[in-house]
Design an enzyme around this catalytic site. Sequence first.
Site, mmCIF file in Angstrom:
data_model
loop_
_atom_site.group_PDB
_atom_site.id
_atom_site.type_symbol
_atom_site.label_atom_id
_atom_site.label_comp_id
_atom_site.label_asym_id
_atom_site.label_seq_id
_atom_site.Cartn_x
_atom_site.Cartn_y
_atom_site.Cartn_z
ATOM 1 N N THR A 16 -9.389 3.355 13.153
ATOM 2 C CA THR A 16 -8.030 2.896 12.949
ATOM 3 C C THR A 16 -7.462 2.421 14.286
ATOM 4 O O THR A 16 -7.980 2.779 15.354
ATOM 5 C CB THR A 16 -7.153 4.024 12.367
ATOM 6 O OG1 THR A 16 -5.893 3.478 11.958
ATOM 7 C CG2 THR A 16 -6.945 5.134 13.376
ATOM 8 N N LYS A 20 -7.602 -4.477 13.062
ATOM 9 C CA LYS A 20 -8.014 -5.095 11.797
ATOM 10 C C LYS A 20 -6.976 -6.103 11.300
ATOM 11 O O LYS A 20 -7.321 -7.205 10.885
ATOM 12 C CB LYS A 20 -8.234 -4.030 10.714
ATOM 13 C CG LYS A 20 -9.410 -3.110 10.930
ATOM 14 C CD LYS A 20 -9.705 -2.267 9.694
ATOM 15 C CE LYS A 20 -8.511 -1.492 9.175
ATOM 16 N NZ LYS A 20 -7.975 -0.520 10.164
ATOM 17 N N LYS A 42 -3.472 -6.249 1.876
ATOM 18 C CA LYS A 42 -3.772 -4.911 2.389
ATOM 19 C C LYS A 42 -3.441 -3.963 1.242
ATOM 20 O O LYS A 42 -2.301 -3.497 1.117
ATOM 21 C CB LYS A 42 -2.946 -4.582 3.632
ATOM 22 C CG LYS A 42 -3.381 -3.273 4.306
ATOM 23 C CD LYS A 42 -2.612 -3.022 5.587
ATOM 24 C CE LYS A 42 -3.021 -1.698 6.239
ATOM 25 N NZ LYS A 42 -4.370 -1.759 6.833
ATOM 26 N N SER A 46 0.100 2.870 4.636
ATOM 27 C CA SER A 46 1.008 4.006 4.791
ATOM 28 C C SER A 46 1.843 3.795 6.044
ATOM 29 O O SER A 46 1.512 2.977 6.904
ATOM 30 C CB SER A 46 0.232 5.323 4.877
ATOM 31 O OG SER A 46 -0.699 5.292 5.942
ATOM 32 N N ASP A 59 1.821 -3.911 9.123
ATOM 33 C CA ASP A 59 0.567 -4.614 8.822
ATOM 34 C C ASP A 59 0.738 -5.553 7.629
ATOM 35 O O ASP A 59 0.264 -6.694 7.653
ATOM 36 C CB ASP A 59 -0.543 -3.603 8.519
ATOM 37 C CG ASP A 59 -0.973 -2.819 9.747
ATOM 38 O OD1 ASP A 59 -0.569 -3.196 10.866
ATOM 39 O OD2 ASP A 59 -1.703 -1.826 9.583
#
Length: 242
Positions: A16, A20, A42, A46, A59
């Site tokens: 993580t 990405k 995605k 969270s 994200d």
Amino acid sequence: MTTLRQRDFFITGTDTEIGKTFCSSALLQAFSQQGVSTLGLKPIASGAEWRDEQWHNDDVDALMAASSVQAPQALVCPYLMQTPAAPHIVARLEQVSIELPRIQAACEQARSLADVVIVEGVGGFCVPLNEHTDTAQLAQVLDLPVILVVGLRLGCINHALLTAQAIRAQGLTLAGWIANTVDPDMLHLQDNIAAIAQRIAAPLLGHIPRLRGTAAEQRSAAAACLDLNTLTLQSRKTYASE
């Protein structure tokens, strides 16, 4: 020969917080510059925050900004959760049942809207989603070629090789990998890239250095670092052999 399109990809990473989403956004922009429509998903995120009268995740917002097709947030991210923790823990806390068919349906709908769909996983490749399912199984169900983002920092060689092995163990195609600089002060950075390239039987799509500027400027600069010709050629070779 498979009926899957040649330019939809599942993006995973060696860990993580290794870029990405940034690399997914760069891929979306690079494909858009080739004149095709793009949409980034995605499916599980969270750490959502309430602003502008709805829940947001950085994200998810980044992928929506990088996509040429504007889709509802509920399609881009079917499972948007609030607590910033591993998805299986958050899902339990927030009483959310993560179901793979729902994610499959979102991906199919996305593919009807755009020429290229980039699906970003959550965390690393084997992160649990619930008591019985993990991200590796999600990738297997979606059955898309995988692009591996390698975060360049100490330990990245081992992480990259183990993740590549796990991808192939699921019967998936590793279409390529991206070297993303996480630690700009990493010693022997180019030697690490070379070591990975020698040991992963998939093309290096590009090396992204640490970039400055606005989010849009960084995304554009990162897109310029990627070689999509290598990626699409590799995908065509893979499909022709199936």
